[in-house]
Enzyme design. Structure first.
Site, PDB file in Angstrom:
ATOM      1  N   GLY A 183       0.836  -1.196   0.000  1.00  0.00           N
ATOM      2  CA  GLY A 183       0.000   0.000   0.000  1.00  0.00           C
ATOM      3  C   GLY A 183       0.868   1.242   0.000  1.00  0.00           C
ATOM      4  O   GLY A 183       1.708   1.426  -0.867  1.00  0.00           O
TER       5      GLY A 183
ATOM      6  N   THR B 173       1.772   5.332  -0.296  1.00  0.00           N
ATOM      7  CA  THR B 173       1.448   6.290  -1.356  1.00  0.00           C
ATOM      8  C   THR B 173       1.617   5.685  -2.737  1.00  0.00           C
ATOM      9  O   THR B 173       0.774   5.871  -3.618  1.00  0.00           O
ATOM     10  CB  THR B 173       2.347   7.532  -1.215  1.00  0.00           C
ATOM     11  N   ALA B 174       2.700   4.944  -2.958  1.00  0.00           N
ATOM     12  CA  ALA B 174       2.952   4.365  -4.273  1.00  0.00           C
ATOM     13  C   ALA B 174       1.874   3.371  -4.664  1.00  0.00           C
ATOM     14  O   ALA B 174       1.348   3.402  -5.788  1.00  0.00           O
ATOM     15  CB  ALA B 174       4.330   3.705  -4.294  1.00  0.00           C
TER      16      ALA B 174
ATOM     17  N   GLU C 157       8.088  13.710   2.190  1.00  0.00           N
ATOM     18  CA  GLU C 157       6.971  14.611   2.493  1.00  0.00           C
ATOM     19  C   GLU C 157       6.923  15.832   1.579  1.00  0.00           C
ATOM     20  O   GLU C 157       6.365  16.846   1.935  1.00  0.00           O
ATOM     21  CB  GLU C 157       7.049  15.038   3.958  1.00  0.00           C
TER      22      GLU C 157
ATOM     23  N   LYS D 191       4.108  24.405  -1.662  1.00  0.00           N
ATOM     24  CA  LYS D 191       5.553  24.439  -1.875  1.00  0.00           C
ATOM     25  C   LYS D 191       5.850  25.210  -3.154  1.00  0.00           C
ATOM     26  O   LYS D 191       5.469  24.793  -4.242  1.00  0.00           O
ATOM     27  CB  LYS D 191       6.088  23.005  -1.965  1.00  0.00           C
TER      28      LYS D 191
ATOM     29  N   VAL E  16       2.348 -11.569   2.423  1.00  0.00           N
ATOM     30  CA  VAL E  16       2.826 -12.519   1.413  1.00  0.00           C
ATOM     31  C   VAL E  16       3.931 -13.373   2.028  1.00  0.00           C
ATOM     32  O   VAL E  16       4.933 -12.851   2.539  1.00  0.00           O
ATOM     33  CB  VAL E  16       3.363 -11.781   0.168  1.00  0.00           C
TER      34      VAL E  16
ATOM     35  N   THR F 177      11.606  13.853  -5.944  1.00  0.00           N
ATOM     36  CA  THR F 177      11.139  13.256  -7.189  1.00  0.00           C
ATOM     37  C   THR F 177      10.476  11.892  -7.014  1.00  0.00           C
ATOM     38  O   THR F 177      10.034  11.296  -7.992  1.00  0.00           O
ATOM     39  CB  THR F 177      12.316  13.092  -8.165  1.00  0.00           C
TER      40      THR F 177
END
Length: 536
Positions: free
Chosen positions: A35, A37-38, A72, A101, A208, A367
């Site tokens: 899970g 953010t990605a 963040e 930002k 898993v 990034t």
């Protein structure tokens, strides 16, 4: 920042379906493993794409594995992600303690008088009014003329950060600024998870225990801790640095960037929010790396990214505490290890890696989420085109390789151009000769006093970042002849009126509210008709 664009507000998830037929789609079930953010961002982009109605998306999240959750900050491209989903800033930002930002201040990276600090602005259409003056002065100074060429004076975003203003203007000011966000990464992942579930994504909390392969080497199914197994047509590895699927199960080689990016460790140490809420990230060079400062609504995120080859974890923590004035304070510190580099293939067989599992370039320019967006968008495009064969995989992997290396080059340029001599760490960075041909091209062009624009636009070097970013970096670090070698400018070299630049920047900044006030009254964004074009 990302590669130069002429239109900002591109929603990378929403693409028209291509090659639609009545035949069953090649992929009907995608399992996103991990899970955070990605994982949740990828699931949302899959579920809301043109291919989404034909697709079952499952996010398999282990209750035994936590997320790193210290990244963040974002680039401006996160705006397009939320806009494309129709999610207003007033909805997601308070839920994630988020702030705006305008860019990044780099402090103490250079020791050259007058250049000890500079601001890297996110580009905007307003820059077209002052960019020419800035570039002309930069080249006049490179030619030995004593003219002002520090970037901070020329950009509205720098003024906003300096004055504590937010980057969204009053409605009466019809000019858009690029901006990113600061946020609590854990809360953002949770918010995206809720959004994904409401849009049809299945959430399964299981650990898993084994990845089972088919005879041809593809992933067949996942063995779970409750004795069950989960099969899917396609898998997305969002398991972080563990790279459980793409690395451990499929044996994809990892390509390290250690020869020119030395940092491999970090310490996170949040502190209470005091004073103004700045609309900027601050990166301060310390003895063996750099410290970040990120303002959120409820706290300040602090940390230290450093090289364990040059100092121990205890030494780094002591240095960070001293930097923060917390040497004797009972504030907990969280130590992290980073794996800097990339997978040789982000797409291997029936698995695509997204996020830390695919690779990581240290967080200097924030990034990480941009790579998540771009990788997930490329996967969505491949699914919509219905082309998942070897040629499509090769194009995908080559595109990811180029993006990783372009971003790496821009980050390396910060270290290569530093002028500190106080530690072996900084001297080694300045002496580093493991530079790509592209980065060598940028630096050689600059040192030969030639404009960068032609080479950047032609793709000969410096791809991945716009012209304003390269000029802000190299001029901001003071890569000019020594002050004692400068001569009075000719009339042509001094032709730009800096008082007019100052007036334009100051009067433009007056149209932007106090950052704290903006956060308390976030106006709608979705459907905003403000022009979002820029030329640089």
């Amino acid at each position: 920042m990302s590669e130069t664009a002429t239109v900002f507000n591109q929603h990378v998830a929403a693409r028209p379906a291509g090659g639609a037929t009545n035949a069953p789609p090649p992929v009907q079930h995608v399992c996103v493993v991990g899970g955070g953010t990605a994982g949740w961002m990828t699931a949302l982009m899959l579920a809301t794409s043109a291919y989404g109605p034909r697709l079952k998306v499952t996010v398999l999240e282990s209750p035994q594995v936590g997320i790193i959750g210290v990244g963040e900050g974002s680039t401006p491209w996160l705006r397009g992600f939320f806009d494309g989903l129709g999610i207003e800033e007033s909805e997601w930002m308070p839920a994630c303690n988020a702030t705006y930002k305008s860019g990044i201040t780099f402090q103490n990276w250079s020791t050259k008088p007058g250049f000890e600090r500079y601001f890297h602005p996110f580009a905007s259409m307003l820059d077209n009014m002052t960019m020419h003056q800035f570039v002309d002065n930069v080249h006049a100074r490179l030619d030995g003329a004593d003219v002002y060429a520090h970037p901070d004076r020329f950009f509205v975003a720098a003024a906003l950060a300096r004055e504590g203003r937010g980057p969204r203007p009053q409605h009466s000011f019809p000019f858009d600024l690029w901006y990113g966000y600061h946020f609590d990464a854990t809360l953002l992942g949770q918010f995206l998870g809720r959004q994904a579930v409401t849009r049809g994504v299945r959430h399964l909390e299981r650990h898993v225990t084994q990845v089972l392969l088919k005879e041809n080497g593809d992933i067949d199914r996942l063995q779970l801790d409750n004795g069950e197994s989960l099969a899917a047509d396609f898998f997305v590895d969002c398991t972080g640095f563990a790279s459980l699927l793409i690395g451990k199960a499929l044996g994809t080689p990892f390509i390290p960037y250690a020869e020119n990016l030395f940092n491999d460790s970090a310490i996170a140490m949040p502190t209470p929010l005091e004073g103004a809420i700045e609309s900027q990230t601050t990166s301060t060079a310390l003895r063996h790396g750099w410290a970040w400062k990120i303002p959120l609504i409820n706290r300040r995120g602090n940390g230290y990214v450093y090289s364990s080859d040059h100092c121990s974890a205890d030494e780094a923590e002591t240095e960070l505490r001293k930097h923060l004035g917390l040497l004797d304070a009972d504030v907990p510190a969280r130590h992290l290890k980073m794996r800097v580099g990339r997978m040789a293939k982000q797409w291997n067989r029936n698995c695509v890696a997204v996020g830390l599992s695919q690779g990581f370039i240290e967080p200097l320019e924030a990034t990480a989420l941009l790579f998540v967006q771009r990788t997930a968008a490329a996967l969505v495009e491949a699914l919509e085109l219905g082309d998942l064969g070897p040629a499509a995989q090769e194009r995908f992997n080559e595109g990811m390789r180029v993006r990783f290396e372009n971003t790496r080059d821009y980050i390396v340029a910060h270290y290569k151009t530093n002028s500190r001599t106080d530690t072996d760490y900084w001297r080694a960075n300045a002496e580093n000769m493991h530079l790509s041909e592209s980065l060598q091209g940028v630096l050689m062009t600059w040192m030969s006093r030639k404009p960068l624009a032609a080479g950047l636009k032609a793709g000969r070097f410096g791809q991945g970042y716009p012209i304003v970013s390269w000029y802000a970096l190299l001029a901001g670090m003071g890569i000019f002849p020594d002050a004692e070698d400068l001569q009075p400018p000719t009339a042509h070299q001094a032709r730009h009126r800096l008082d007019a630049v100052d007036d334009f920047v100051a009067r433009s900044a007056m149209n932007f509210p106090d950052h704290r006030e903006l956060l308390a009254n976030i106006p709608p964004r979705v459907g905003d008709k403000t022009l979002q074009l820029y030329l640089w």
